[in-house]
Design an enzyme around this catalytic site. Sequence first.
Site, PDB file in Angstrom:
ATOM      1  N   HIS A  31       0.675  -1.253  -0.082  1.00  0.00           N
ATOM      2  CA  HIS A  31       0.060   0.186   0.082  1.00  0.00           C
ATOM      3  C   HIS A  31       0.823   1.059  -0.056  1.00  0.00           C
ATOM      4  CE1 HIS A  31      -3.363  -2.290   1.967  1.00  0.00           C
ATOM      5  NE2 HIS A  31      -2.477  -3.036   2.502  1.00  0.00           N
ATOM      6  N   TYR A  32       0.207   2.415  -0.612  1.00  0.00           N
ATOM      7  CA  TYR A  32       1.010   3.767   0.087  1.00  0.00           C
ATOM      8  C   TYR A  32      -0.179   4.264   1.121  1.00  0.00           C
ATOM      9  CZ  TYR A  32      -1.846   6.350  -3.252  1.00  0.00           C
ATOM     10  OH  TYR A  32      -2.924   6.953  -4.032  1.00  0.00           O
ATOM     11  N   THR A  33       0.612   5.137   1.966  1.00  0.00           N
ATOM     12  CA  THR A  33      -0.093   5.720   3.260  1.00  0.00           C
ATOM     13  C   THR A  33      -1.207   6.608   2.852  1.00  0.00           C
ATOM     14  OG1 THR A  33       1.587   7.243   3.479  1.00  0.00           O
ATOM     15  CG2 THR A  33       1.653   5.192   5.040  1.00  0.00           C
TER      16      THR A  33
ATOM     17  N   GLU B 221       2.593  -0.955   4.597  1.00  0.00           N
ATOM     18  CA  GLU B 221       2.123   0.525   4.015  1.00  0.00           C
ATOM     19  C   GLU B 221       3.595   1.455   3.923  1.00  0.00           C
ATOM     20  OE1 GLU B 221      -0.678   2.322   3.685  1.00  0.00           O
ATOM     21  OE2 GLU B 221      -2.222   0.993   4.655  1.00  0.00           O
TER      22      GLU B 221
ATOM     23  N   HIS C 164      -2.672  -3.269  -3.120  1.00  0.00           N
ATOM     24  CA  HIS C 164      -4.071  -3.098  -2.618  1.00  0.00           C
ATOM     25  C   HIS C 164      -4.949  -2.700  -3.991  1.00  0.00           C
ATOM     26  CE1 HIS C 164      -6.577  -0.860   0.498  1.00  0.00           C
ATOM     27  NE2 HIS C 164      -6.984  -2.190   0.224  1.00  0.00           N
TER      28      HIS C 164
ATOM     29  N   ASP D 165      -3.625   2.455  -4.824  1.00  0.00           N
ATOM     30  CA  ASP D 165      -2.138   2.250  -4.078  1.00  0.00           C
ATOM     31  C   ASP D 165      -1.413   0.814  -4.333  1.00  0.00           C
ATOM     32  OD1 ASP D 165      -4.253   1.493  -2.137  1.00  0.00           O
ATOM     33  OD2 ASP D 165      -2.708   1.265  -0.618  1.00  0.00           O
TER      34      ASP D 165
HETATM   35 ZN   LIG Z   1      -4.096   0.491   0.859  1.00  0.00          ZN
END
Ligand SMILES: [Zn+2]
Length: 243
Positions: free
Chosen positions: A28-30, A93, A135, A145
């Site tokens: 993911h990215y935050t 993340e 994600h 993301d």
């Molecule tokens: Zn995510």
Amino acid sequence: MSLSVRDLPSPNWDARPAGMPVDTLILHYTGMQSAQAALDRLRDPVARVSSHYVVDEDGLVFALVPEAVRAWHAGASFWRGNTVLNDRSIGIEIVNPGHEWGYRDFPVLQLAAVCDLCLHILARHPIPARNVVAHSDVAPDRKEDPGERFDWEGLARNGVGLWPFDVPDLGTGGVVRDAVQLAPVRRALAQIGYRVDPSGALDPALAAVLRAFQRHWRPEAVTGQADAGTLARLLGVARLVEG
Ligand SMILES: [Zn+2]
């Protein structure tokens, strides 16, 4: 490089279902304005979200939830017939403001730390390369993301995930839109792991899945269109997961 991990426990976890294998890794990215804001939210009992790890832009890794238990990062999700991916996955993340707050390149140090962390995780769990996903791969209708700036190709070069290295860039021409020509496209996407209807013309749901595929495997042009370059990469990845 040696991986630097700092414990920063989150209360947001529960038990995995009994006997459930950990066979999926979700990146993911935050998507928040700062690393601190993301860490605060991922550790806030009211927010009820978390991940096993957070990787900051300087390469520092925070361990929030033990791998043995379930973190709450994927939400409604689907991959290769499995739903509720939190049950069977580890979530990382990666700090980046994301498309909402100023999406930017992932620094080299951060990518190196993500790669190193993934290799450690893959050594501990039976996670096949095809189950190292974004994600957006498992929730294409609502997530973007970690997005098209993330270096999936570099990760695969280092033994993390899949990449079709032998596929030339065929460009964005030759777009396919009708149901007959899209049938093999839908088949290949399903074979890779996406949730797609087996038939139909280009509809919003298929466009969303194509965008997810492109963010992962064809980041040069995230269009939601089945163009020649996308088809080549798609068949390339489908070949990798055959058998
Ligand atoms: Zn995510």
